[in-house]
Design an enzyme around this catalytic site. Structure first.
Site, PDB file in Angstrom:
ATOM      1  N   ARG A 209      11.404   2.334   4.166  1.00 42.24           N
ATOM      2  CA  ARG A 209      10.510   1.575   5.246  1.00 42.24           C
ATOM      3  C   ARG A 209      11.356   0.578   5.609  1.00 42.24           C
ATOM      4  O   ARG A 209      12.240  -0.139   5.036  1.00 42.24           O
ATOM      5  CB  ARG A 209       9.240   0.891   4.371  1.00 42.24           C
ATOM      6  CG  ARG A 209       8.565  -0.247   4.957  1.00 42.24           C
ATOM      7  CD  ARG A 209       7.812   0.291   6.298  1.00 42.24           C
ATOM      8  NE  ARG A 209       6.679   0.955   5.991  1.00 42.24           N
ATOM      9  CZ  ARG A 209       5.361   0.478   5.888  1.00 42.24           C
ATOM     10  NH1 ARG A 209       5.171  -0.549   5.894  1.00 42.24           N
ATOM     11  NH2 ARG A 209       4.519   1.590   5.629  1.00 42.24           N
TER      12      ARG A 209
ATOM     13  N   LYS B  51      21.362 -10.724   4.237  1.00 48.62           N
ATOM     14  CA  LYS B  51      21.727 -10.459   3.076  1.00 48.62           C
ATOM     15  C   LYS B  51      23.309 -10.435   2.651  1.00 48.62           C
ATOM     16  O   LYS B  51      23.816 -10.664   1.792  1.00 48.62           O
ATOM     17  CB  LYS B  51      21.287  -9.452   2.464  1.00 48.62           C
ATOM     18  CG  LYS B  51      19.893  -9.368   1.974  1.00 48.62           C
ATOM     19  CD  LYS B  51      19.455  -8.173   0.983  1.00 48.62           C
ATOM     20  CE  LYS B  51      20.085  -8.695  -0.370  1.00 48.62           C
ATOM     21  NZ  LYS B  51      20.257  -7.390  -1.169  1.00 48.62           N
TER      22      LYS B  51
ATOM     23  N   ARG C 221       0.675  -1.450   0.040  1.00 53.56           N
ATOM     24  CA  ARG C 221       0.043   0.018  -0.168  1.00 53.56           C
ATOM     25  C   ARG C 221       0.901   1.323  -0.040  1.00 53.56           C
ATOM     26  O   ARG C 221       0.826   2.189  -0.841  1.00 53.56           O
ATOM     27  CB  ARG C 221      -1.066  -0.017   1.273  1.00 53.56           C
ATOM     28  CG  ARG C 221      -1.584  -1.096   1.381  1.00 53.56           C
ATOM     29  CD  ARG C 221      -2.122  -1.401   3.060  1.00 53.56           C
ATOM     30  NE  ARG C 221      -2.971  -0.175   3.368  1.00 53.56           N
ATOM     31  CZ  ARG C 221      -4.228   0.125   3.383  1.00 53.56           C
ATOM     32  NH1 ARG C 221      -4.950  -0.934   2.936  1.00 53.56           N
ATOM     33  NH2 ARG C 221      -4.821   1.138   3.801  1.00 53.56           N
ATOM     34  N   THR C 222       1.661   1.288   1.055  1.00 57.63           N
ATOM     35  CA  THR C 222       2.591   2.822   1.210  1.00 57.63           C
ATOM     36  C   THR C 222       3.511   2.796  -0.091  1.00 57.63           C
ATOM     37  O   THR C 222       3.601   3.769  -0.636  1.00 57.63           O
ATOM     38  CB  THR C 222       3.239   2.703   2.360  1.00 57.63           C
ATOM     39  OG1 THR C 222       2.378   2.414   3.437  1.00 57.63           O
ATOM     40  CG2 THR C 222       4.104   3.920   2.753  1.00 57.63           C
TER      41      THR C 222
ATOM     42  N   HIS D  13       5.744   7.189  11.384  1.00 57.42           N
ATOM     43  CA  HIS D  13       5.211   7.091   9.912  1.00 57.42           C
ATOM     44  C   HIS D  13       4.696   8.278   9.681  1.00 57.42           C
ATOM     45  O   HIS D  13       3.398   8.563   9.388  1.00 57.42           O
ATOM     46  CB  HIS D  13       4.237   5.851  10.033  1.00 57.42           C
ATOM     47  CG  HIS D  13       3.779   5.539   8.560  1.00 57.42           C
ATOM     48  ND1 HIS D  13       4.497   5.947   7.494  1.00 57.42           N
ATOM     49  CD2 HIS D  13       2.839   4.234   8.127  1.00 57.42           C
ATOM     50  CE1 HIS D  13       3.840   5.465   6.548  1.00 57.42           C
ATOM     51  NE2 HIS D  13       3.069   4.669   6.664  1.00 57.42           N
TER      52      HIS D  13
END
Lengths: 369, 439
Positions: free
Chosen positions: A163, A141, A113-114, A191
């Site tokens: 994010r 990673k 969504r964001t 946020h």
């Protein structure tokens, strides 16, 4: 706030190289009146570009949280979002104020969504976007979070929308990158654009924030949306009540300028707006309440509670909503619900944030040259 | 026959109640005498072959002792080695340290303890006494071979930052170590309450959205340890006390005659959780930096002697380990080289402690915890001496640390008070500005 920030130069209009200066906030009413005279898309663009109401204070290179913004800066964002709302018919018109700007969406935590909202906002302003979705932990990673960000930046990125599941991760980026950093949610910290869009939605519905009573209901402890809402709403003069299970209300939160309530039914008659925060099962360590039915029974917004609230009660939910937990479907889809308005408004607020950050960035670059 | 004279300094020897301008005479590596300041015209002194160290304007005191230092060797040589860690200790004014057991493998057997001593002998910097693990692999389940660790030189027992959460295991450990008259250095923390936390639980944690470690996590375990020390008659030393309630519990236990001692770190005395809004991993330590009211209680506990020792809680960490997100960054501050100036800023400058009180918490206090005779300038003691310039203003430069690691929140900060010389066995092992290659 630097004096220069008060009279910002207008964004460069690529291609036509139209530059203009505007002192004072654009008169939205005049604008609306004139809207009827302008029919063609090209003329609309020109008008929008020449009337950006960005004379309010800003002066921020990064948007990391609402805590560090003043009431005036918050109003600058809200006014610009409102301007975009009128000028683009709710964001449906494409502009090119950010033409040539590259916005990277750096999402270390899943969010369709964001990310979509930011991508659309950037593209509506003519920017190029690049999406980078990584696994949640940098260590898994083998490349550190900072190295990943530096790599993306080296590809010529002007702005990074980040994010991350760790509070402070965008702050870490801001220290290491030359690009502007926009926090799209850092763990359980802030946020800012969600906070702004919630506030924008309330302001649009009521015309003001000051003097309203807003209840944030649910998982306050794990909610970055709650923190951003609190900072913004309190600064703009709202009375804020946090309401939820005692296990989900963190220590000393009253020092942030809010009241605590454990009974939604008790506060309901006083409340102008409820913002139903999602229960963040994924961030919880163990169980914070006995069962979902018990939660819904105590804190869920249902038709019965709607009837007992003010007749013009506003219902917000930052989503994604858990139907049947925070609110029942009849409330979500009912007349009090502004849930879908929030989504549309998110686009406008994000367009405003991207514009202001780019403007500040260009101002600083102009100063360096 | 070698003779040294540390001349004209302010000699502070808390164990003997000395705080006066005096000369310290060193003969063959031992303290010979402390006398009034003598002139070279004094005929009764044989000045030949006497090396004179001018300490005018300086403080001359016993070498500092740290109850637990993480030397990281073997297993984590990217952070520190015995050679670099002990060199850093000397630069911080420390002449004796107890080496923490949290190496890889853990010091839970005799040969591991002997390896620590061997490496320390090779480094030839400060004195190093190994701490043995309380439980095998510090897992908190089965007792380590405590008797054999004692034979290997273990001076005390500790599972470092892993609390012995099982009360039955802790009870047995306290009973068993009584046989050897060795203390257990315990990190009092309830794991279930502290798990995943990165910051003191309170307003700052709420504001920053960071998971908190409540003060109660330490208080509960402190209370348990005191009860078990009383039950068993064992000696427990609580490492890194950071909360007001823990200080009060320890104070009451000591008044009741229970064998409990405790230490505190300089960073918990100088900093509060408010610095965390920088989200800087350099401030991330365990226990976390607490709020101002806890800091006040720690200072009060230090002043009245409830907290008898100050420890750097030296936790060196390689650069890249701290260059990550706050929640996955490891805890710890590389602190042994900055202990003194931080203490001066936190304790001396505001007038909380006198120099004599501060030096006592760095010498006799920790010596008593570890059952050592060091930490005094008594005649016949090894000449372990630290010389301090109490007025020197200087900027901490992490890049100049002797430690292999640089993880300090104090880099670039200006402090007053600096260790200028450290002697072990009467030999100058550290001198400010003089670089000595590690042997």
């Amino acid at each position: 706030m630097s004096p220069a920030a008060k009279t910002l130069p207008l964004l460069r209009k690529s291609g036509q190289q139209v530059r203009g200066e505007l002192n004072g906030i654009a008169d939205a009413d005049r604008f609306a009146l004139e809207a009827g005279k302008w029919q063609s898309r090209a003329k609309w663009r020109l008008m929008v570009l020449n009337n950006l109401p960005v004379s309010g204070p800003w002066g921020e290179r990064h948007l990391l949280g609402l805590e560090r913004l003043s009431a005036e800066q918050l109003t600058t964002v809200l006014d610009l979002a409102e301007h975009y709302d009128r000028a683009t018919f709710g964001g449906t018109q494409r502009l090119d104020v950010l033409k040539g700007v590259v916005v990277a969406n750096l999402f270390f935590e899943n969010s369709t969504r964001t990310r979509t909202s930011f991508s659309l906002a950037a593209r509506r302003l003519g920017a190029d976007t690049v999406d980078f979705t990584a696994s949640s932990s940098s260590l898994s990673k083998g490349e550190t979070f900072i190295d990943t960000a530096l790599t993306i930046e080296a590809m010529g990125v002007d702005m990074v929308v980040c994010r991350h599941r760790t509070p402070g991760a965008p702050h870490l980026l801001a220290r290491h990158l030359k690009a502007s950093v926009l926090n799209a949610g850092d763990g359980t910290h802030e946020h800012p654009t969600q906070g702004l869009l919630d506030i924008y939605t309330i302001r649009k519905a009521r015309g003001r924030i000051s003097g309203l009573t807003v209840a944030l209901v649910g998982d306050i402890r794990h909610s970055r949306v709650a923190r951003s809402n609190i900072h913004g709403l309190v600064k703009l003069g709202a009375r804020v009540i946090v309401c939820g299970p005692a296990t989900l209300i963190p220590s000393d939160i009253t020092r942030m300028g809010v009241e605590i309530a454990y009974s939604l039914d008790d506060i309901l008659p006083e409340v102008d707006c409820v913002n139903l925060l999602r229960v963040q099962f994924e961030r919880q360590r163990g169980a914070f309440f006995p069962s979902i039915p018990e939660y819904a029974n105590l804190f869920g917004m249902n038709g019965d509670r709607i009837r007992r609230g003010k007749s013009d009660l506003l219902v917000l939910a930052p989503g994604p909503i858990n139907r049947g937990v925070e609110l029942t479907p009849d409330v979500a889809d009912g007349p009090h619900s502004l849930i879908l308005n929030q989504v549309s408004n998110g686009l406008l607020v994000r367009m405003a944030c991207l514009t202001l950050l780019t403007q500040e960035r260009r101002r600083l670059q102009g100063g360096e040259a | 026959m070698s003779r040294k004279l540390i001349r004209g300094g302010r000699v502070i020897d808390p164990a003997n109640g000395i705080d006066a301008i005096a000369d310290v005479w060193i003969q063959d590596g031992g303290i010979d005498a402390i006398t009034s300041v003598r002139e070279e015209s004094d005929a009764d002194i044989d000045w030949r072959d006497t090396e004179i160290i001018n300490a005018s304007g300086k403080i001359v005191c016993p070498g500092f002792i740290d109850t637990h230092v993480s030397l990281r060797e073997p297993g984590y040589e990217e952070d520190e080695s015995t050679a670099t860690g002990t060199a850093a200790a000397l630069a911080g004014g420390f002449t004796t340290i107890a080496a923490q057991s949290d190496t890889c493998p853990v010091v839970d057997n005799r040969s591991a303890a002997e390896f620590i001593r061997l490496q320390a002998e090779r480094a030839r910097n400060c004195r190093v006494y190994p701490l043995g693990a309380v439980t095998k692999e510090s897992k908190g389940e089965e007792l380590a071979e405590i008797g054999q660790l004692v034979q290997g030189g273990a001076i005390g027992f500790s599972d470092a930052k892993s609390p012995v959460a099982n009360s039955e295991v802790m009870r047995r450990a306290l009973e068993y170590t009584r046989m050897f008259n060795r203390p257990i250095l315990h990190f009092a923390m309830v794991p279930e309450l502290s798990e995943g936390g990165v910051i003191h639980e309170g307003f700052q944690a709420t504001r920053l959205g960071l998971r908190g470690i409540p003060a109660a996590a330490q208080d509960i375990m402190t209370g348990r340890d005191i009860a078990l020390a009383e039950l068993t008659g064992g000696r427990v030393h609580l490492m890194c006390v950071t909360t007001a309630d823990s200080v009060e519990r320890i104070r009451r236990a000591q008044a009741a005659g229970i064998a409990v001692t405790a230490d505190v770190t300089p960073h918990h005395l100088l900093l509060t959780d408010e610095v965390m809004d920088s989200f800087d991993t350099m401030y991330k330590c365990n226990p976390p930096l607490r709020s101002a009211e806890h800091v006040q209680a720690l200072i009060a506990g230090l002043k009245d002697g409830t907290l008898s020792a100050i420890t750097a809680d030296h936790q060196p960490l390689a650069f890249e380990k701290k260059q990550v997100e706050l929640d996955i960054a490891p805890f710890g501050i590389c602190g042994i080289e900055t202990l003194l100036p931080v203490c001066v800023k936190a304790l001396i400058e505001p007038g909380h402690l006198t120099w004599s009180e501060l030096i006592s918490r760095l010498t006799v206090g920790p010596a008593a915890v570890l059952g050592l005779k060091h930490g005094t300038l008594s005649t016949g003691q090894p000449a372990d001496v630290t010389v301090i310039d109490p007025e020197e203003q200087w900027t901490v430069k992490a890049s100049e640390f002797r430690s292999r690691s640089r993880n300090t929140p104090f880099d670039g900060k200006v402090f007053t008070g600096r260790v200028v010389m450290t002697l072990v066995d009467g030999e100058i092992r550290y001198q400010k500005g003089v670089s000595v290659p590690c042997s």
